[in-house]
Design an enzyme around this catalytic site. Structure first.
Site, PDB file in Angstrom:
ATOM      1  N   SER A   1      -6.790  -2.362   1.465  1.00 42.84           N
ATOM      2  CA  SER A   1      -8.164  -2.197   1.935  1.00 42.84           C
ATOM      3  C   SER A   1      -8.894  -3.533   1.943  1.00 42.84           C
ATOM      4  O   SER A   1      -8.459  -4.505   1.311  1.00 42.84           O
ATOM      5  CB  SER A   1      -8.903  -1.215   1.026  1.00 42.84           C
ATOM      6  OG  SER A   1      -9.086  -1.783  -0.262  1.00 42.84           O
TER       7      SER A   1
ATOM      8  N   GLU B   1      -3.575  -8.744   4.851  1.00 43.33           N
ATOM      9  CA  GLU B   1      -3.493  -7.830   5.990  1.00 43.33           C
ATOM     10  C   GLU B   1      -4.242  -6.579   5.558  1.00 43.33           C
ATOM     11  O   GLU B   1      -3.763  -5.793   4.735  1.00 43.33           O
ATOM     12  CB  GLU B   1      -2.031  -7.528   6.338  1.00 43.33           C
ATOM     13  CG  GLU B   1      -1.831  -7.019   7.761  1.00 43.33           C
ATOM     14  CD  GLU B   1      -2.159  -5.543   7.916  1.00 43.33           C
ATOM     15  OE1 GLU B   1      -3.279  -5.254   8.401  1.00 43.33           O
ATOM     16  OE2 GLU B   1      -1.338  -4.704   7.576  1.00 43.33           O
TER      17      GLU B   1
ATOM     18  N   PRO C   1       0.815  -1.214   0.000  1.00 41.02           N
ATOM     19  CA  PRO C   1       0.000   0.000   0.000  1.00 41.02           C
ATOM     20  C   PRO C   1       0.853   1.270   0.000  1.00 41.02           C
ATOM     21  O   PRO C   1       2.082   1.213   0.039  1.00 41.02           O
ATOM     22  CB  PRO C   1      -0.755  -0.124   1.328  1.00 41.02           C
ATOM     23  CG  PRO C   1       0.252  -0.766   2.236  1.00 41.02           C
ATOM     24  CD  PRO C   1       1.045  -1.721   1.366  1.00 41.02           C
ATOM     25  N   TRP C   2       0.147   2.417   0.024  1.00 43.11           N
ATOM     26  CA  TRP C   2       0.856   3.688  -0.061  1.00 43.11           C
ATOM     27  C   TRP C   2       1.127   4.336   1.292  1.00 43.11           C
ATOM     28  O   TRP C   2       1.812   5.350   1.352  1.00 43.11           O
ATOM     29  CB  TRP C   2       0.095   4.679  -0.941  1.00 43.11           C
ATOM     30  CG  TRP C   2      -1.392   4.790  -0.754  1.00 43.11           C
ATOM     31  CD1 TRP C   2      -2.348   4.286  -1.588  1.00 43.11           C
ATOM     32  CD2 TRP C   2      -2.105   5.451   0.310  1.00 43.11           C
ATOM     33  NE1 TRP C   2      -3.600   4.595  -1.119  1.00 43.11           N
ATOM     34  CE2 TRP C   2      -3.492   5.304   0.041  1.00 43.11           C
ATOM     35  CE3 TRP C   2      -1.720   6.145   1.454  1.00 43.11           C
ATOM     36  CZ2 TRP C   2      -4.475   5.825   0.880  1.00 43.11           C
ATOM     37  CZ3 TRP C   2      -2.692   6.657   2.296  1.00 43.11           C
ATOM     38  CH2 TRP C   2      -4.048   6.504   2.000  1.00 43.11           C
TER      39      TRP C   2
ATOM     40  N   LYS D   1       4.260  -5.563  -6.574  1.00 43.87           N
ATOM     41  CA  LYS D   1       3.706  -4.327  -7.141  1.00 43.87           C
ATOM     42  C   LYS D   1       3.460  -3.328  -6.025  1.00 43.87           C
ATOM     43  O   LYS D   1       2.602  -3.555  -5.167  1.00 43.87           O
ATOM     44  CB  LYS D   1       2.388  -4.576  -7.879  1.00 43.87           C
ATOM     45  CG  LYS D   1       1.913  -3.334  -8.662  1.00 43.87           C
ATOM     46  CD  LYS D   1       0.466  -3.417  -9.062  1.00 43.87           C
ATOM     47  CE  LYS D   1      -0.452  -2.962  -7.954  1.00 43.87           C
ATOM     48  NZ  LYS D   1      -0.316  -1.515  -7.623  1.00 43.87           N
ATOM     49  N   PRO D   2       4.181  -2.209  -5.999  1.00 47.67           N
ATOM     50  CA  PRO D   2       3.882  -1.182  -5.007  1.00 47.67           C
ATOM     51  C   PRO D   2       2.644  -0.385  -5.417  1.00 47.67           C
ATOM     52  O   PRO D   2       2.186  -0.480  -6.563  1.00 47.67           O
ATOM     53  CB  PRO D   2       5.132  -0.297  -5.044  1.00 47.67           C
ATOM     54  CG  PRO D   2       5.648  -0.436  -6.439  1.00 47.67           C
ATOM     55  CD  PRO D   2       5.307  -1.851  -6.859  1.00 47.67           C
ATOM     56  N   SER D   3       2.119   0.388  -4.493  1.00 50.23           N
ATOM     57  CA  SER D   3       1.006   1.265  -4.822  1.00 50.23           C
ATOM     58  C   SER D   3       1.394   2.183  -5.969  1.00 50.23           C
ATOM     59  O   SER D   3       2.535   2.629  -6.074  1.00 50.23           O
ATOM     60  CB  SER D   3       0.609   2.103  -3.605  1.00 50.23           C
ATOM     61  OG  SER D   3      -0.272   3.146  -3.983  1.00 50.23           O
ATOM     62  N   GLU D   4       0.420   2.487  -6.822  1.00 50.21           N
ATOM     63  CA  GLU D   4       0.710   3.346  -7.966  1.00 50.21           C
ATOM     64  C   GLU D   4       1.144   4.750  -7.563  1.00 50.21           C
ATOM     65  O   GLU D   4       1.830   5.437  -8.325  1.00 50.21           O
ATOM     66  CB  GLU D   4      -0.498   3.434  -8.901  1.00 50.21           C
ATOM     67  CG  GLU D   4      -1.757   4.053  -8.308  1.00 50.21           C
ATOM     68  CD  GLU D   4      -2.714   3.002  -7.790  1.00 50.21           C
ATOM     69  OE1 GLU D   4      -3.935   3.223  -7.916  1.00 50.21           O
ATOM     70  OE2 GLU D   4      -2.260   1.979  -7.262  1.00 50.21           O
TER      71      GLU D   4
ATOM     72  N   GLU E   1     -13.552   2.647   8.026  1.00 52.65           N
ATOM     73  CA  GLU E   1     -12.201   3.180   8.152  1.00 52.65           C
ATOM     74  C   GLU E   1     -12.112   4.537   7.464  1.00 52.65           C
ATOM     75  O   GLU E   1     -12.483   4.682   6.295  1.00 52.65           O
ATOM     76  CB  GLU E   1     -11.202   2.201   7.524  1.00 52.65           C
ATOM     77  CG  GLU E   1      -9.762   2.515   7.819  1.00 52.65           C
ATOM     78  CD  GLU E   1      -8.832   1.396   7.372  1.00 52.65           C
ATOM     79  OE1 GLU E   1      -7.849   1.117   8.079  1.00 52.65           O
ATOM     80  OE2 GLU E   1      -9.088   0.799   6.311  1.00 52.65           O
TER      81      GLU E   1
ATOM     82  N   CYS F   1      -3.406   1.378   9.636  1.00 53.09           N
ATOM     83  CA  CYS F   1      -4.543   0.522   9.958  1.00 53.09           C
ATOM     84  C   CYS F   1      -4.615   0.173  11.440  1.00 53.09           C
ATOM     85  O   CYS F   1      -5.631  -0.335  11.914  1.00 53.09           O
ATOM     86  CB  CYS F   1      -4.547  -0.740   9.110  1.00 53.09           C
ATOM     87  SG  CYS F   1      -2.981  -1.631   9.107  1.00 53.09           S
TER      88      CYS F   1
END
Length: 489
Positions: A240, A261, A163-164, A188-191, A392, A295
């Site tokens: 998410s 997670e 995630p970012w 793959k990381p967050s864009e 959230e 989170c």
């Protein structure tokens, strides 16, 4: 622009198109689409990131598959050596990693350096040791005339999606246990936050064989290509609930293993006998850390009714001491929200809060504010079924609810779909033990919150997903168990 290496921060321009890292080298993506990376501090474009297509994903998995044929047989001591060397490189290149990530997240540089680079190096060193501590039942004659033992083997090629909110830390939490167990990776990381992961990939390429760790850039469509691909034996994601559900549904089609997670809605249960001043200070710190984009962050404050009003005043006092919104990150206690889309989502939620609530401090961001900053926000008068309580927010927004009894506190705390993290604030040891037992969350802190150590597991229940990060439990998740039986006669 074709690059044969990942450029330093000083060399990157707004026209730069970032590259994938496949089989030990940076390569241009074949996908035609691009994603603009913007600074959360200024809203200005800082680079272009490609949306990798099926050909890019195929190439990354092919490299990982070939590398696995030899990496799986590398001894634990050699994997340990590689991870220790990577940890050293993180520390040696701390400034570069910090600047790359700051461009994408706007986080204060000192926070990235301490909480992701330094802490990440420490966590890698833990995983380096864990590579040599895989466990199974002892070899014995469980059936007369036959000796049985257990082999722990790597699952194979693993697809990972990060995630970012903590780009570097989440990448390290993924690759550390996977590599320690002998797997190869396509990540793959967050864009919106790929750059620190690309620096990590370059550093990893200096200590790992080609193809062991690969990075493909892209958006959710690229992520779907990873999870749908035939090669990976396992898909791991931090993200998410919706993203986790999509990964689980896709993986189910080919019976891939998943490690999920997901989100959280952490309560802090404050009893009247707690040290209220200390609790207020720490809860505000833990609720606004990283702009609440965590989170495990405190999002719901449940406080005993006899001290409710006093505690709200203490929270407001602490909120007034926090600083954000300054272009000079050294002056900020926390930075901006990560991207325009998330900023608008939070703005909309704050604009639509019910009439029965009261905004004690903070609230809707200023229309003319530069960047995606949100002031610390405290809201009272919420009801258990309000959106602010149940969903959230991922922002520095805390709701406050009163409770009368221990039983009511537990009911309110557990009365959401998330079950990742929680905390109890009391000086009564028996009460702390009872409430810790009854809170339905993967982690319960007592008189503190948010703190993590490499030796202990992190992960939740219910809609917060399953699977554990950190600790030996996470390494075991990246292994498969094989029973071998020998006839001794």
């Amino acid at each position: 622009m074709n690059l044969n290496h990942y450029l330093s921060v000083e060399e990157i321009s707004v026209s730069t198109r970032l590259q994938n890292y496949i089989n030990g080298a940076f390569v241009a993506a074949s996908g035609a689409g691009d994603f603009e990376l913007t600074s959360p501090v200024t809203g200005e474009r800082v680079a272009l990131s490609p949306v990798s297509d099926a050909a890019d994903v195929d190439a990354a998995f092919a490299a990982a598959r070939i590398a696995f044929s030899s990496w799986k047989s590398v001894t634990p001591s050699e994997r340990q050596r590689c991870l220790l060397a990577l940890a050293d490189k993180l520390e040696q290149h701390s400034d570069e990693l910090v600047e790359a990530q700051h461009r994408n997240t706007g986080q204060p540089r000192r926070i990235i350096a301490a909480e992701e680079v330094a802490a990440g190096a420490d966590q890698l060193r833990f995983f380096a040791g864990a590579a040599r501590l895989l466990e199974g039942r002892g070899a014995a004659e469980y059936l007369e005339g036959h000796t049985s033992y257990v082999r722990r083997e790597p699952v194979g090629v693993v697809a990972q999606i990060t995630p970012w909110n903590f780009p570097l830390m989440m990448a390290l939490w993924k690759i550390g246990p996977a590599l320690a167990a002998g797997n190869t990776i396509v990540l793959k990381p967050s864009e919106t936050t790929p750059e620190s992961t690309l620096v990590l990939a370059r550093l990893a390429g200096e200590v790992l064989p080609a193809g062991v760790f690969n990075v493909v850039l892209g958006d959710s469509s690229t992520g779907a290509l990873l999870t749908d691909h035939d090669t990976p034996a396992m898909v791991a994601i931090t993200g998410s609930v919706r993203a986790g559900q999509a990964v689980a549904a896709s993986a189910a089609k080919s019976v891939k293993r998943t490690h999920l997670e997901l989100g959280g809605k952490a309560p802090a249960v404050v009893f009247a006998d707690a040290d209220l001043h200390k609790a207020a200070e720490l809860i505000l710190t833990f609720g606004t850390f990283n702009a609440g984009q965590d989170c495990t962050a405190v999002t719901r404050v449940l406080v005993q009714d006899s001290v409710h009003d006093e505690f709200v005043e203490l929270l407001a006092t602490q909120a007034a001491k926090l600083t954000t919104g300054d272009p000079d990150d050294a002056k900020n206690d926390y930075g901006p929200l990560n991207n325009a889309r998330h900023f608008e989502t939070v703005r909309t939620k704050l604009q639509r809060i019910p009439d029965h609530t009261t905004v004690v401090t903070g609230g809707v961001p200023a229309e003319d504010a530069k960047g995606f900053f949100v002031q610390p926000t405290i809201i009272t008068g919420v009801r258990q079924d309000d959106q602010l309580v149940q969903e959230e927010t991922f922002a520095p927004v805390l709701t406050v609810q009163p409770f009368s009894t221990e039983e009511e506190a537990i009911t309110l705390a557990n009365g959401v779909d998330y079950a990742l993290a929680s905390s109890v604030w009391t000086t009564n040891q028996g009460q702390a033990m009872r409430v810790s037992r009854d809170l339905d969350f993967g982690c319960v802190w007592v008189n503190t919150h948010l703190l993590l150590v490499a030796e202990m597991p992190h992960g939740g229940f219910k809609s917060s997903g399953y699977g554990k990060d950190l600790s030996l439990y996470s390494v075991e998740e990246y292994t498969r168990v094989k029973h071998v039986m020998h006839a001794v006669d």
